[in-house]
Design a protein around this motif. Sequence first.
Motif, PDB file in Angstrom:
ATOM      1  N   ALA A  20      96.863 155.343  31.796  1.00  0.00           N
ATOM      2  CA  ALA A  20      97.828 154.861  32.781  1.00  0.00           C
ATOM      3  C   ALA A  20      99.223 154.751  32.182  1.00  0.00           C
ATOM      4  O   ALA A  20     100.221 155.022  32.843  1.00  0.00           O
ATOM      5  N   VAL A  21      99.299 154.365  30.920  1.00  0.00           N
ATOM      6  CA  VAL A  21     100.596 154.182  30.254  1.00  0.00           C
ATOM      7  C   VAL A  21     101.346 155.505  30.150  1.00  0.00           C
ATOM      8  O   VAL A  21     102.553 155.568  30.396  1.00  0.00           O
ATOM      9  N   ASN A  22     100.652 156.570  29.822  1.00  0.00           N
ATOM     10  CA  ASN A  22     101.305 157.867  29.644  1.00  0.00           C
ATOM     11  C   ASN A  22     101.813 158.452  30.952  1.00  0.00           C
ATOM     12  O   ASN A  22     102.685 159.311  30.940  1.00  0.00           O
ATOM     13  N   LEU A  23     101.286 157.998  32.077  1.00  0.00           N
ATOM     14  CA  LEU A  23     101.750 158.494  33.375  1.00  0.00           C
ATOM     15  C   LEU A  23     103.175 158.056  33.693  1.00  0.00           C
ATOM     16  O   LEU A  23     103.928 158.791  34.319  1.00  0.00           O
ATOM     17  N   ILE A  24     103.544 156.853  33.265  1.00  0.00           N
ATOM     18  CA  ILE A  24     104.786 156.256  33.767  1.00  0.00           C
ATOM     19  C   ILE A  24     105.903 156.178  32.745  1.00  0.00           C
ATOM     20  O   ILE A  24     106.976 155.669  33.060  1.00  0.00           O
ATOM     21  N   ARG A  25     105.694 156.640  31.560  1.00  0.00           N
ATOM     22  CA  ARG A  25     106.722 156.525  30.515  1.00  0.00           C
ATOM     23  C   ARG A  25     107.994 157.251  30.947  1.00  0.00           C
ATOM     24  O   ARG A  25     107.966 158.428  31.284  1.00  0.00           O
ATOM     25  N   ALA A  32     107.277 154.015  39.346  1.00  0.00           N
ATOM     26  CA  ALA A  32     106.103 153.876  38.483  1.00  0.00           C
ATOM     27  C   ALA A  32     105.069 152.961  39.129  1.00  0.00           C
ATOM     28  O   ALA A  32     103.864 153.239  39.080  1.00  0.00           O
ATOM     29  N   HIS A  33     105.532 151.884  39.758  1.00  0.00           N
ATOM     30  CA  HIS A  33     104.597 150.982  40.433  1.00  0.00           C
ATOM     31  C   HIS A  33     103.891 151.691  41.587  1.00  0.00           C
ATOM     32  O   HIS A  33     102.684 151.525  41.781  1.00  0.00           O
ATOM     33  N   LYS A  42      91.072 150.645  36.376  1.00  0.00           N
ATOM     34  CA  LYS A  42      91.432 149.283  36.015  1.00  0.00           C
ATOM     35  C   LYS A  42      92.739 149.239  35.233  1.00  0.00           C
ATOM     36  O   LYS A  42      93.557 148.338  35.414  1.00  0.00           O
ATOM     37  N   GLY A  43      92.964 150.207  34.356  1.00  0.00           N
ATOM     38  CA  GLY A  43      94.176 150.231  33.548  1.00  0.00           C
ATOM     39  C   GLY A  43      95.434 150.340  34.384  1.00  0.00           C
ATOM     40  O   GLY A  43      96.452 149.704  34.093  1.00  0.00           O
ATOM     41  N   SER A  44      95.371 151.126  35.444  1.00  0.00           N
ATOM     42  CA  SER A  44      96.526 151.276  36.326  1.00  0.00           C
ATOM     43  C   SER A  44      96.870 149.954  37.009  1.00  0.00           C
ATOM     44  O   SER A  44      98.043 149.625  37.181  1.00  0.00           O
ATOM     45  N   THR A  45      95.864 149.205  37.386  1.00  0.00           N
ATOM     46  CA  THR A  45      96.093 147.906  38.017  1.00  0.00           C
ATOM     47  C   THR A  45      96.768 146.939  37.047  1.00  0.00           C
ATOM     48  O   THR A  45      97.705 146.228  37.420  1.00  0.00           O
ATOM     49  N   LEU A  46      96.322 146.936  35.793  1.00  0.00           N
ATOM     50  CA  LEU A  46      96.901 146.036  34.804  1.00  0.00           C
ATOM     51  C   LEU A  46      98.351 146.392  34.496  1.00  0.00           C
ATOM     52  O   LEU A  46      99.219 145.508  34.397  1.00  0.00           O
ATOM     53  N   VAL A  47      98.656 147.682  34.378  1.00  0.00           N
ATOM     54  CA  VAL A  47     100.024 148.116  34.098  1.00  0.00           C
ATOM     55  C   VAL A  47     100.922 147.855  35.310  1.00  0.00           C
ATOM     56  O   VAL A  47     102.075 147.435  35.159  1.00  0.00           O
ATOM     57  N   ALA A  48     100.401 148.069  36.510  1.00  0.00           N
ATOM     58  CA  ALA A  48     101.186 147.813  37.718  1.00  0.00           C
ATOM     59  C   ALA A  48     101.541 146.329  37.837  1.00  0.00           C
ATOM     60  O   ALA A  48     102.662 145.985  38.228  1.00  0.00           O
ATOM     61  N   ASN A  49     100.606 145.450  37.482  1.00  0.00           N
ATOM     62  CA  ASN A  49     100.893 144.018  37.515  1.00  0.00           C
ATOM     63  C   ASN A  49     101.963 143.644  36.495  1.00  0.00           C
ATOM     64  O   ASN A  49     102.801 142.780  36.749  1.00  0.00           O
ATOM     65  N   LEU A  50     101.952 144.305  35.343  1.00  0.00           N
ATOM     66  CA  LEU A  50     102.966 144.041  34.329  1.00  0.00           C
ATOM     67  C   LEU A  50     104.343 144.498  34.795  1.00  0.00           C
ATOM     68  O   LEU A  50     105.351 143.820  34.565  1.00  0.00           O
ATOM     69  N   ILE A  51     104.395 145.632  35.488  1.00  0.00           N
ATOM     70  CA  ILE A  51     105.669 146.117  36.018  1.00  0.00           C
ATOM     71  C   ILE A  51     106.196 145.164  37.091  1.00  0.00           C
ATOM     72  O   ILE A  51     107.400 144.860  37.131  1.00  0.00           O
ATOM     73  N   ASP A  66     116.005 148.659  41.600  1.00  0.00           N
ATOM     74  CA  ASP A  66     116.166 150.099  41.794  1.00  0.00           C
ATOM     75  C   ASP A  66     116.767 150.776  40.567  1.00  0.00           C
ATOM     76  O   ASP A  66     116.536 151.957  40.333  1.00  0.00           O
ATOM     77  N   ARG A  67     117.543 150.029  39.791  1.00  0.00           N
ATOM     78  CA  ARG A  67     118.215 150.621  38.631  1.00  0.00           C
ATOM     79  C   ARG A  67     117.372 150.589  37.369  1.00  0.00           C
ATOM     80  O   ARG A  67     117.716 151.215  36.376  1.00  0.00           O
ATOM     81  N   LEU A  68     116.275 149.850  37.361  1.00  0.00           N
ATOM     82  CA  LEU A  68     115.485 149.675  36.147  1.00  0.00           C
ATOM     83  C   LEU A  68     114.593 150.881  35.889  1.00  0.00           C
ATOM     84  O   LEU A  68     113.978 151.424  36.801  1.00  0.00           O
ATOM     85  N   ILE A  69     114.517 151.271  34.614  1.00  0.00           N
ATOM     86  CA  ILE A  69     113.605 152.330  34.204  1.00  0.00           C
ATOM     87  C   ILE A  69     112.672 151.796  33.122  1.00  0.00           C
ATOM     88  O   ILE A  69     112.983 150.811  32.460  1.00  0.00           O
ATOM     89  N   VAL A  70     111.538 152.450  32.972  1.00  0.00           N
ATOM     90  CA  VAL A  70     110.586 152.099  31.921  1.00  0.00           C
ATOM     91  C   VAL A  70     111.067 152.801  30.654  1.00  0.00           C
ATOM     92  O   VAL A  70     110.782 153.971  30.433  1.00  0.00           O
ATOM     93  N   SER A  71     111.825 152.082  29.831  1.00  0.00           N
ATOM     94  CA  SER A  71     112.384 152.719  28.644  1.00  0.00           C
ATOM     95  C   SER A  71     111.355 152.810  27.525  1.00  0.00           C
ATOM     96  O   SER A  71     111.307 153.806  26.810  1.00  0.00           O
ATOM     97  N   GLN A  72     110.537 151.779  27.357  1.00  0.00           N
ATOM     98  CA  GLN A  72     109.481 151.828  26.342  1.00  0.00           C
ATOM     99  C   GLN A  72     108.235 151.164  26.911  1.00  0.00           C
ATOM    100  O   GLN A  72     108.323 150.153  27.600  1.00  0.00           O
TER     101      GLN A  72
END
Length: 133
Positions: A20-25, A32-33, A42-51, A66-72
């Motif tokens: 899931a992490v590699n999809l949204i980098r 990404a959400h 399950k991993g996608s749900t956990l990462v989505a909750n973190l976002i 709207d301006r935020l990106i997943v930088s790391q």
Amino acid sequence: MEFKIKSRYLKISPRKLRLAVNLIRGMNAKRAHNVLKFQNNKGSTLVANLILSGLSVAKAEEISGDRLIVSQIACNDGPSLKRGKPASKGSYLPMKKRQSHLELTLSDDAKPNKSNKSHKSNLIKKESNGTKS
């Protein structure tokens, strides 16, 4: 501005979470959400909750999501629970129940890509000197 969000001791192996992490980098945080919302694991749900947590922190600081990106984003190993299962003839089959740590950095400006102008100018200088390599 950067926002660092961590989620620790997740009950999922890092190998499964990295899918899931590699999809949204490098994606926009809201996009990404939306991508993770339609992944069925399950991993996608956990990462989505973190976002979502990161977006709510940004909203509290009065910065538009709207301006935020997943930088790391990084998925690291957490501690392993060592368990076992009884097997035939009195033996024991060990199992490792792995856990993960997830770290996310949201930033409101995109990092500029390095241009290859210096590389091209070096090639032109080499050709003008009579050497080709």
